[in-house]
Scaffold this motif. Structure first.
Motif, PDB file in Angstrom:
ATOM      1  N   GLY A 102       1.666   1.981 -10.288  1.00  0.00           N
ATOM      2  CA  GLY A 102       1.271   1.756  -8.904  1.00  0.00           C
ATOM      3  C   GLY A 102       2.271   2.340  -7.931  1.00  0.00           C
ATOM      4  O   GLY A 102       3.319   2.858  -8.314  1.00  0.00           O
ATOM      5  N   ARG A 105       5.696   0.588  -3.130  1.00  0.00           N
ATOM      6  CA  ARG A 105       5.656  -0.628  -2.296  1.00  0.00           C
ATOM      7  C   ARG A 105       5.097  -1.827  -3.049  1.00  0.00           C
ATOM      8  O   ARG A 105       5.367  -2.955  -2.700  1.00  0.00           O
ATOM      9  N   ASP A 106       4.327  -1.602  -4.120  1.00  0.00           N
ATOM     10  CA  ASP A 106       3.748  -2.689  -4.904  1.00  0.00           C
ATOM     11  C   ASP A 106       4.527  -2.963  -6.188  1.00  0.00           C
ATOM     12  O   ASP A 106       4.159  -3.855  -6.948  1.00  0.00           O
ATOM     13  N   GLY A 107       5.590  -2.191  -6.449  1.00  0.00           N
ATOM     14  CA  GLY A 107       6.235  -2.231  -7.760  1.00  0.00           C
ATOM     15  C   GLY A 107       7.407  -3.166  -7.928  1.00  0.00           C
ATOM     16  O   GLY A 107       7.829  -3.424  -9.036  1.00  0.00           O
ATOM     17  N   TRP A 111      10.717  -0.912 -10.111  1.00  0.00           N
ATOM     18  CA  TRP A 111       9.720   0.158 -10.107  1.00  0.00           C
ATOM     19  C   TRP A 111      10.351   1.512 -10.433  1.00  0.00           C
ATOM     20  O   TRP A 111       9.813   2.275 -11.229  1.00  0.00           O
TER      21      TRP A 111
END
Length: 145
Positions: A102, A105-107, A111
């Protein structure tokens, strides 16, 4: 993907797709392993820093092999196919890792490490493919895929 990461990847693609440099024909031999990042070999280093260092070393190896293959195929239609294949491979690897993990910003905080590990796995497979092409003899090369 952050702007900085995008710029760094764009620069890497330009370097990989750049003209072959004289003297890189010796890149067909297995290069010496890169020096270990401080603390990465003993487990004391940050996993994110170690993953980034490993990806950087793998990219350098791939770049050497790619440029050697470009030099070998210079002036032929195979050279254009190789450039196109490398560009498409890079786009696929980036898209596959983005799909797997993903957007940043969503990790969460890990990430970057997961993204680097994913890209490193793709680069290892690409290195194996480039080595197979570099080590083949005319008429004995793997068929294009």
């Amino acid at each position: 993907m952050s702007f900085t990461r995008f710029v760094l990847r764009s620069v890497l693609v330009c370097l990989v797709a750049g003209p072959a440099l004289p003297g890189l024909a010796t890149a067909r031999a297995s290069p010496a392993p890169p020096p270990a990042q401080a603390g990465c070999d003993g487990g004391a280093g940050s996993p994110a820093i170690c993953a980034a260092a490993q990806l950087k070393a793998l990219n350098a190896t791939m770049r050497r092999l790619y440029r050697a293959e470009l030099a070998r195929t210079q002036g032929t239609i195979a050279e254009r196919r190789l450039i196109h294949a490398q560009n498409q491979w890079r786009r696929y690897a980036n898209a596959d890792c983005m799909f797997s993990h993903g957007p940043r910003r969503d990790g969460g905080p890990a990430w970057t490490q997961r993204e680097d590990d994913c890209l490193a796995a793709h680069v290892r497979r690409r290195i194996a493919r480039l080595r197979a092409e570099a080590d083949c003899r005319p008429g004995d090369c793997p068929p294009p895929r």
